[in-house]
Design an enzyme around this catalytic site. Structure first.
Site, mmCIF file in Angstrom:
data_model
loop_
_atom_site.group_PDB
_atom_site.id
_atom_site.type_symbol
_atom_site.label_atom_id
_atom_site.label_comp_id
_atom_site.label_asym_id
_atom_site.label_seq_id
_atom_site.Cartn_x
_atom_site.Cartn_y
_atom_site.Cartn_z
ATOM 1 N N ARG A 104 0.898 -1.365 -0.073
ATOM 2 C CA ARG A 104 0.043 -0.052 0.016
ATOM 3 C C ARG A 104 1.009 0.997 -0.037
ATOM 4 O O ARG A 104 2.037 1.252 0.478
ATOM 5 C CB ARG A 104 -0.906 0.029 1.379
ATOM 6 C CG ARG A 104 -1.877 -1.039 1.407
ATOM 7 C CD ARG A 104 -2.703 -0.541 2.500
ATOM 8 N NE ARG A 104 -2.043 -0.853 3.777
ATOM 9 C CZ ARG A 104 -1.857 0.087 4.702
ATOM 10 N NH1 ARG A 104 -1.756 1.259 4.285
ATOM 11 N NH2 ARG A 104 -1.020 -0.083 5.722
ATOM 12 N N HIS A 120 -11.166 -1.288 11.610
ATOM 13 C CA HIS A 120 -9.856 -2.134 11.400
ATOM 14 C C HIS A 120 -9.826 -3.228 12.533
ATOM 15 O O HIS A 120 -8.987 -3.121 13.146
ATOM 16 C CB HIS A 120 -8.750 -1.288 11.097
ATOM 17 C CG HIS A 120 -7.442 -2.001 10.452
ATOM 18 N ND1 HIS A 120 -6.188 -1.486 10.676
ATOM 19 C CD2 HIS A 120 -7.334 -3.046 9.856
ATOM 20 C CE1 HIS A 120 -5.259 -2.292 10.045
ATOM 21 N NE2 HIS A 120 -5.952 -3.069 9.341
ATOM 22 N N ASN A 171 6.695 -8.182 2.535
ATOM 23 C CA ASN A 171 5.231 -8.005 2.591
ATOM 24 C C ASN A 171 4.447 -8.726 1.602
ATOM 25 O O ASN A 171 3.458 -8.609 0.781
ATOM 26 C CB ASN A 171 4.947 -6.320 2.228
ATOM 27 C CG ASN A 171 3.663 -5.974 2.336
ATOM 28 O OD1 ASN A 171 2.820 -6.600 3.315
ATOM 29 N ND2 ASN A 171 2.826 -5.215 1.362
ATOM 30 N N GLY A 183 -4.013 -3.616 -1.255
ATOM 31 C CA GLY A 183 -5.037 -2.423 -0.929
ATOM 32 C C GLY A 183 -4.994 -1.171 -2.091
ATOM 33 O O GLY A 183 -5.962 -0.510 -1.903
ATOM 34 N N TYR A 189 -1.139 -3.614 -6.862
ATOM 35 C CA TYR A 189 -0.863 -4.321 -5.604
ATOM 36 C C TYR A 189 -1.992 -4.192 -4.156
ATOM 37 O O TYR A 189 -2.380 -3.162 -4.241
ATOM 38 C CB TYR A 189 0.435 -3.972 -4.993
ATOM 39 C CG TYR A 189 0.986 -4.945 -3.962
ATOM 40 C CD1 TYR A 189 1.824 -6.027 -4.373
ATOM 41 C CD2 TYR A 189 0.712 -5.125 -2.603
ATOM 42 C CE1 TYR A 189 2.403 -7.160 -3.642
ATOM 43 C CE2 TYR A 189 1.379 -6.107 -1.864
ATOM 44 C CZ TYR A 189 2.112 -7.163 -2.483
ATOM 45 O OH TYR A 189 2.480 -8.023 -1.449
ATOM 46 N N SER A 211 -1.289 -2.714 11.137
ATOM 47 C CA SER A 211 -0.617 -3.662 10.144
ATOM 48 C C SER A 211 0.615 -4.325 11.009
ATOM 49 O O SER A 211 1.173 -3.464 11.681
ATOM 50 C CB SER A 211 -0.335 -3.113 8.809
ATOM 51 O OG SER A 211 -1.396 -2.401 8.641
ATOM 52 N N ALA A 212 0.760 -5.559 10.639
ATOM 53 C CA ALA A 212 2.050 -6.346 10.877
ATOM 54 C C ALA A 212 2.224 -6.342 12.781
ATOM 55 O O ALA A 212 3.164 -6.295 13.172
ATOM 56 C CB ALA A 212 3.110 -5.792 10.347
ATOM 57 N N CYS A 213 0.849 -6.729 13.272
ATOM 58 C CA CYS A 213 0.921 -6.896 14.653
ATOM 59 C C CYS A 213 0.547 -8.439 15.132
ATOM 60 O O CYS A 213 0.173 -8.721 16.035
ATOM 61 C CB CYS A 213 0.331 -5.955 15.629
ATOM 62 S SG CYS A 213 1.158 -4.134 15.588
ATOM 63 N N GLY A 214 0.308 -9.058 14.136
ATOM 64 C CA GLY A 214 -0.084 -10.499 14.411
ATOM 65 C C GLY A 214 -1.794 -10.564 14.348
ATOM 66 O O GLY A 214 -2.128 -11.686 15.049
ATOM 67 N N ARG A 244 2.395 -11.970 0.247
ATOM 68 C CA ARG A 244 1.055 -12.241 0.499
ATOM 69 C C ARG A 244 0.596 -13.428 0.038
ATOM 70 O O ARG A 244 0.931 -13.920 -0.894
ATOM 71 C CB ARG A 244 -0.094 -11.206 0.104
ATOM 72 C CG ARG A 244 0.384 -9.628 0.674
ATOM 73 C CD ARG A 244 -0.174 -9.537 1.828
ATOM 74 N NE ARG A 244 0.280 -8.207 2.765
ATOM 75 C CZ ARG A 244 -0.273 -7.766 3.651
ATOM 76 N NH1 ARG A 244 -1.421 -8.483 4.242
ATOM 77 N NH2 ARG A 244 0.248 -6.554 4.161
ATOM 78 N N GLU A 280 -0.810 -18.601 23.739
ATOM 79 C CA GLU A 280 -1.060 -17.979 25.327
ATOM 80 C C GLU A 280 -1.711 -16.757 25.270
ATOM 81 O O GLU A 280 -1.944 -16.612 26.264
ATOM 82 C CB GLU A 280 0.423 -17.867 25.856
ATOM 83 C CG GLU A 280 1.486 -19.154 25.453
ATOM 84 C CD GLU A 280 1.091 -20.189 26.307
ATOM 85 O OE1 GLU A 280 0.099 -20.297 26.928
ATOM 86 O OE2 GLU A 280 1.690 -21.337 26.236
ATOM 87 N N ASN A 320 -2.857 -13.951 13.149
ATOM 88 C CA ASN A 320 -2.545 -15.104 14.012
ATOM 89 C C ASN A 320 -3.545 -15.134 15.050
ATOM 90 O O ASN A 320 -3.998 -16.065 15.578
ATOM 91 C CB ASN A 320 -0.987 -14.846 14.648
ATOM 92 C CG ASN A 320 0.017 -14.782 13.327
ATOM 93 O OD1 ASN A 320 -0.301 -15.268 12.387
ATOM 94 N ND2 ASN A 320 1.256 -14.605 13.855
ATOM 95 N N LYS A 370 -9.566 -2.038 1.781
ATOM 96 C CA LYS A 370 -9.158 -0.922 2.508
ATOM 97 C C LYS A 370 -9.990 0.429 2.060
ATOM 98 O O LYS A 370 -10.297 1.449 2.835
ATOM 99 C CB LYS A 370 -7.469 -0.557 2.538
ATOM 100 C CG LYS A 370 -6.725 -1.785 3.075
ATOM 101 C CD LYS A 370 -7.091 -1.918 4.588
ATOM 102 C CE LYS A 370 -5.995 -3.301 4.864
ATOM 103 N NZ LYS A 370 -6.178 -3.412 6.377
ATOM 104 N N ASP A 399 -9.538 -9.019 9.595
ATOM 105 C CA ASP A 399 -9.013 -7.740 9.329
ATOM 106 C C ASP A 399 -10.240 -6.425 9.401
ATOM 107 O O ASP A 399 -9.806 -5.392 9.855
ATOM 108 C CB ASP A 399 -8.624 -7.469 7.785
ATOM 109 C CG ASP A 399 -7.587 -6.464 7.531
ATOM 110 O OD1 ASP A 399 -6.944 -6.070 8.165
ATOM 111 O OD2 ASP A 399 -7.595 -5.933 6.267
HETATM 112 O O1 O2Y Z 1 0.083 -3.951 1.288
HETATM 113 C C1 O2Y Z 1 -1.171 -4.309 1.168
HETATM 114 O O2 O2Y Z 1 -1.592 -3.866 -0.094
HETATM 115 C C2 O2Y Z 1 -1.642 -4.991 2.154
HETATM 116 S S1 O2Y Z 1 -2.091 -4.173 3.394
HETATM 117 C C3 O2Y Z 1 -3.161 -5.103 4.299
HETATM 118 C C4 O2Y Z 1 -3.794 -6.328 3.807
HETATM 119 C C5 O2Y Z 1 -4.496 -7.282 4.821
HETATM 120 C C6 O2Y Z 1 -4.940 -6.820 5.747
HETATM 121 N N1 O2Y Z 1 -4.275 -5.725 6.331
HETATM 122 C C7 O2Y Z 1 -3.648 -4.961 5.550
HETATM 123 C C8 O2Y Z 1 -3.029 -3.564 6.420
HETATM 124 O O3 O2Y Z 1 -2.205 -3.012 5.897
HETATM 125 O O4 O2Y Z 1 -3.708 -3.265 7.443
HETATM 126 MN MN MN Z 2 -5.181 -4.440 7.876
#
Ligand code: O2Y
Ligand code: MN
Length: 602
Positions: free
Chosen positions: A73, A243, A380, A216, A214, A265-268, A382, A509, A271, A223, A290
């Site tokens: 993004r 979000h 990044n 988003g 690409y 973004s990217a905090c798990g 996917r 956990e 998961n 998004k 998401d």
């Molecule tokens: O880089 C991208 O275009 C994807 S960003 C994304 C994809 C899935 C879920 N969340 C996100 C985010 O950036 O929050």
């Molecule tokens: Mn997201």
């Protein structure tokens, strides 16, 4: 060129598609029906052109490599174009709608030459849900069409629902790479950075995206529609577009709790959405990873749907240790982007296995061995996977009425200061916790890594209007929900010890922390009041079977008053950016927060 199928009877839609075709000048127009035959035909075409590689180790799965300049993004090129700049607020890029449209029309003029224009009717949310909304994406990227097939509900069913005069959100997308007669295509067409625009016109519920293929930037249901445009609609109409992942936690007695959690973004987040609880007798079901759309239902409780139907997850770091459910989901019918290709025809990424392959083709298409010293997959990279393939997807994940939300969680990635978990003292304090959530940056949000960025409600890149007004909307929703409002918590799985190691083991956990929240919801668990909210004592958490070094739990729950006090000025600077749009009730929360810290420091 015959642009309209005879079966399409919606005059507003016909007019919009004809206008777009006149401007973009495609060689051909295809109305997507959402069928498997359509998906297979498009994929076969992309394999033949060299844009996609079919994987021999996973049925019906394909690998794409993007252009090296088009990998995430692009927040710098994302615009929220309200007529009045103040309505976009200090956290969004802004251009006036007329100026932005003029610039983009120049770019769109003839931009689809030599390409097919695809018209994708899609539904965000189960087709029959009162919370769902319909979008129509026009794109010249068959890769986008196939991803939209997985991420949304696409095709004839949507057209049937739309009827002859139904409301839709127009989403125009082009990769911005017209082909001259006889010109050979590249495998990932896109435009240079200065021609990339991801533009939102909230007043008209309109999305225009140009130049990127690409994620988003291009899958406009996600998004752009489900957050940036939907947050505006939600504010106008009195609902919430957030979000947030949605999960259901089930106690050994069968009591069901629904949690919506916002993480940058990217905090798990994926998961956590597919959590495997480590506490005995508890189980978890995933509803979404998401985005949550939430409305107040007839009984006054907040009900949430996942507007998507697939997962567009970060591949690197996904493994049987971090997310076994995602790994089991990725067995076929998936699209992979910017992963590495192994010699036996499977995908690989950093962290997938302890042992890297001896040789692979990296995300740039070059020979790769571990000695290269560069990542085989882009950080990044996917996977796009159907939600229905997730082994822990809830049986109710497509319930048109949604699920009742009991608990909100805000999270961030903080090495220091923020405790493992804290419960808001009340709704307004919860809004303050959401508004002041901060996270250290990582690869997915571009820019420098490791800086602290305030990311209110994890909506910084996604709120389609002035964030100060967004805080007011949250306060208003709390007033309307009254005693039926969800409880609010803030968590931090990432606090470091003196040795620089994470204090909390995370992953499954985390269920221990969620269990405490559920018990708080039922008034079944203790807590102490601290200046930053209610904290569990060590004995309030179920730590059965968890062996942590002595003192680590105490450290995870420790409130460092001087460190919190030192942060007050940063928090103030962050909030006063919103000027007179900052609700007085949040300013009052900041003052009360400061007072409590002062009193505790005496
Ligand atoms: O880089 C991208 O275009 C994807 S960003 C994304 C994809 C899935 C879920 N969340 C996100 C985010 O950036 O929050
Ligand atoms: Mn997201």
């Amino acid at each position: 060129m015959d642009s309209i199928q005879p079966s399409v009877q919606h005059s507003g839609l016909i007019q919009w598609v004809e206008e777009a075709a006149r401007m973009c000048q495609p060689a051909d127009i295809h109305w997507c029906d959402g069928s498997k035959a359509e998906y297979d035909r498009l994929m076969a075409g992309m394999v033949e052109s060299g844009a996609a590689t079919e994987l021999s180790q996973q049925p019906n799965s394909y690998l794409f490599r993007s252009d090296a300049s088009d990998v995430a993004r692009v927040e710098d090129r994302t615009y929220i174009s309200h007529p009045d700049r103040d309505d976009a607020g200090p956290t969004n890029n802004w251009m006036d709608p007329e100026g932005l449209k003029k610039r983009m029309r120049e770019l769109y003029e003839g931009c689809m030459a030599g390409r097919t224009m695809y018209v994708i009717p899609f539904s965000m949310g189960p087709i029959d849900s009162p919370i769902a909304r319909i979008g129509i994406e026009i794109t010249d990227s068959p890769y986008v069409v196939c991803n939209m097939h997985i991420m949304t509900r696409v095709g004839t069913v949507v057209m049937d629902r739309l009827g002859t005069d139904g409301e839709f959100i127009p989403c125009l997308h082009s990769v911005g790479a017209p082909l001259a007669p006889g010109q050979e295509d590249v495998t990932w067409p896109c435009a240079p950075m200065e021609e990339k625009y991801i533009s939102h016109f909230p007043r008209e519920n309109l999305i225009w995206s140009h130049g990127s293929g690409y994620g988003g930037n291009a899958l406009l249901g996600k998004k752009c529609l489900a957050l940036r445009i939907a947050s505006n609609m939600a504010r106008r109409e009195g609902w919430m577009a957030e979000h947030m992942l949605i999960l259901r936690l089930i106690s050994p007695e069968g009591r069901r709790y629904h949690i919506a959690a916002a993480f940058p973004s990217a905090c798990g987040k994926t998961n956590l959405a597919m959590l495997q609880p480590t506490i005995s007798g508890w189980s978890c079901e995933c509803i979404g990873d998401d985005i949550a759309w939430m409305q107040i239902g007839p009984n006054g409780r907040l009900r949430a749907i996942n507007p998507e139907s697939g997962f567009f997850g970060v591949a690197p770091g996904t493994s049987y240790d971090s997310n076994p459910m995602a790994m089991d989901m990725l067995h076929g019918n998936c699209i992979y982007t910017n992963c590495a290709l192994t010699d036996d025809g499977d995908v690989w990424w950093e962290g997938k296995t302890d042992q890297p392959p001896a040789h692979a083709v990296d995300w740039k298409g070059g020979d790769w061995t571990p000695s290269n010293g560069t990542p085989a997959a882009h950080p990044n990279a996917r996977f796009t996977a159907p939600a229905s393939q997730c082994p822990v997807i809830s049986p109710d994940w497509e319930d048109p009425e949604g699920v009742p939300i009991d608990i909100f969680v805000f999270g961030g990635r903080r090495s220091h200061v923020a405790p493992l978990v804290v419960q808001a003292l009340n709704w307004d304090h919860g809004v303050f916790l959401g508004a002041t959530a901060a996270s250290e940056t990582t690869a997915a949000n571009i820019g420098s890594v490791g800086n602290l960025r305030y990311d209110p409600f994890a909506m910084l890149p996604f709120c389609g209007y002035n964030m100060g007004d967004y805080f007011s909307h949250w306060l208003n929703m709390g007033d309307r929900l009254g005693g039926k409002a969800p409880l609010i918590f803030r968590v931090n799985w990432f606090r470091l010890g003196l040795d620089g190691q994470w204090l909390w083991p995370g992953f499954g956990e985390n269920s221990r922390v969620l269990k405490w929240m559920c018990e708080r919801f039922d008034d079944q668990s203790g807590a102490v009041e601290s200046p930053v909210g209610y904290l569990p004592r060590v004995q309030d958490l179920d730590l059965d079977g968890l062996e942590l070094p002595t003192g680590d739990m105490e450290e995870l729950l420790r409130i460092d008053i001087p460190a919190w006090t030192q942060e007050v000025e940063d928090v103030r600077r962050h909030l006063i950016r919103f000027g007179d749009r900052l609700p007085a009730r949040l300013a009052a929360q900041l003052a009360a927060h400061e007072e409590r810290l002062k009193a505790a420091g005496k």
